[in-house]
Write a protein that holds these residues in place. Structure first.
Motif, PDB file in Angstrom:
ATOM      1  N   TYR A 218      11.356  -2.235  -2.099  1.00 11.98           N
ATOM      2  CA  TYR A 218      10.072  -1.527  -2.103  1.00 11.98           C
ATOM      3  C   TYR A 218      10.119  -0.606  -3.325  1.00 11.98           C
ATOM      4  O   TYR A 218      10.496   0.576  -3.212  1.00 11.98           O
ATOM      5  N   ILE A 221       8.783   3.160  -3.551  1.00 13.44           N
ATOM      6  CA  ILE A 221       9.502   4.271  -2.913  1.00 13.44           C
ATOM      7  C   ILE A 221      11.012   4.134  -3.116  1.00 13.44           C
ATOM      8  O   ILE A 221      11.792   4.843  -2.491  1.00 13.44           O
ATOM      9  N   LEU A 279      12.404   3.851   5.384  1.00 10.03           N
ATOM     10  CA  LEU A 279      11.080   3.856   4.775  1.00 10.03           C
ATOM     11  C   LEU A 279      10.338   5.149   5.095  1.00 10.03           C
ATOM     12  O   LEU A 279       9.667   5.728   4.236  1.00 10.03           O
ATOM     13  N   TYR A 284       6.825   6.405   3.898  1.00 11.93           N
ATOM     14  CA  TYR A 284       6.079   5.393   4.653  1.00 11.93           C
ATOM     15  C   TYR A 284       6.428   5.560   6.122  1.00 11.93           C
ATOM     16  O   TYR A 284       7.585   5.452   6.505  1.00 11.93           O
ATOM     17  N   ASP A 285       5.416   5.826   6.923  1.00  9.82           N
ATOM     18  CA  ASP A 285       5.681   6.102   8.339  1.00  9.82           C
ATOM     19  C   ASP A 285       4.779   5.242   9.205  1.00  9.82           C
ATOM     20  O   ASP A 285       3.571   5.471   9.283  1.00  9.82           O
ATOM     21  N   LYS A 286       5.381   4.234   9.810  1.00  6.04           N
ATOM     22  CA  LYS A 286       4.663   3.397  10.767  1.00  6.04           C
ATOM     23  C   LYS A 286       5.485   3.381  12.043  1.00  6.04           C
ATOM     24  O   LYS A 286       6.534   2.729  12.105  1.00  6.04           O
TER      25      LYS A 286
END
Length: 309
Positions: A218, A221, A279, A284-286
């Motif tokens: 990725y 990031i 992540l 990135y926060d899922k």
């Protein structure tokens, strides 16, 4: 015995007799018996190509297909002890031990290295009826990696005449995947609902020269996902290279996540959560559930891990 019989290739027993060989010799320990009437000298190494040629001797109107076609292309497919052939009509099948028959009225075929075989795209479509999603994408990635077909060609073929599974798998095939485990790690993340990582990113040094290549990453990031096989730990030179690369990446703000075979095969969801946490630490926060969804478990069932020798 006539000299025009090629003993480095499979031949019919009857052709051996016509060439002057004796029944005793043809049925003796000097020759392998393949599919009943085919002979091959035991001194000749039996390859996938020779096995396919032997099968076509007893079924000259057939075409090599499915697992056997994939092996001829050097693609990755689950092993099968049989030679797979396709006939255009059911009545054209020749029953022989060691043969697995399929029927297709109009398969797309060509000649590859002297063997009549289904095209790479047709092979992909055919195996969609035998493989699960992950193994089918592994097959597609390996066909692309070997240069036999492009992802777009697989997508076009699947949408023109393929099954629902073939269409789904074709959309997941990528150029650049170099090993089955790289494909499985990518699918592990994608089927879990995480963003798809980039395949084979080349990093350059301050002078703009290529320095390192990342399996999956990725880049926005600076997170890299690498599959690490046992050979990395057992090869001192490779181990040293890996340490130097990790330090180079660390110095440039990259976070490297290493994934091993048991992480994929034994604890896949825990591996997904581990990547998701990394992540999230980069912005990135899922949120993901603690337990895997049923659809994920169908593709990556958790199972006891047994180390292989």
């Amino acid at each position: 015995m006539k000299q025009d019989l090629d003993l480095t290739a499979p031949f019919l027993r009857q052709d051996g007799l016509r060439a002057g060989m004796t029944k005793h010799a043809l049925d003796g320990p000097g020759f392998r018996r393949l599919f009943g009437s085919v002979r091959l000298a035991v001194t000749v190494r039996l390859t996938a190509q020779l096995l396919a040629r032997a099968a076509l001797l007893v079924a000259p109107d057939a075409v090599v297909s499915h697992h056997s076609a994939a092996r001829l292309y050097g693609a990755v497919v689950p092993s099968s002890p049989l030679v797979h052939l396709t006939a255009r009509r059911a009545q054209d099948r020749r029953r022989r031990a060691g043969l697995q028959w399929h029927v297709h009225a109009a398969p797309q075929t060509w000649v590859h290295r002297g063997v009549r075989v289904t095209t790479p795209a047709q092979t992909f479509l055919d195996l969609a009826h035998d493989l699960d999603l992950v193994d089918l994408v592994v097959l597609g990635d390996s066909l692309v990696h070997r240069g036999h077909v492009t992802p777009d060609q697989l997508v076009d073929a699947a949408h023109e005449r393929g099954s629902a599974l073939a269409r789904q798998a074709s959309l997941l095939v990528r150029k650049g995947a170099e090993s089955p485990m790289e494909t499985k790690v990518r699918l592990l993340l994608v089927l879990a609902g995480l963003p798809e990582p980039r395949v084979q990113l080349t990093l350059v040094d301050a002078q703009g020269s290529p320095r390192y290549r990342l399996d999956l990453s990725y880049p926005e990031i600076k997170v890299a996902i690498e599959y690490d096989g046992r050979h990395h730990a057992e090869d001192a030179g490779q181990w040293g290279h890996d340490i130097a690369r990790r330090e180079w990446l660390d110095g440039r703000g990259w976070r490297l996540v290493v994934v091993r075979s048991p992480d994929v095969h034994a604890t896949p969801w825990a591996t997904v959560l581990r990547v998701a946490r990394v992540l999230a630490s980069r912005g990135y926060d899922k949120p993901l559930p603690t337990l895997p969804p049923a659809r994920f478990g169908r593709h990556f069932p958790e199972q006891p891990w047994r180390a292989t020798a």
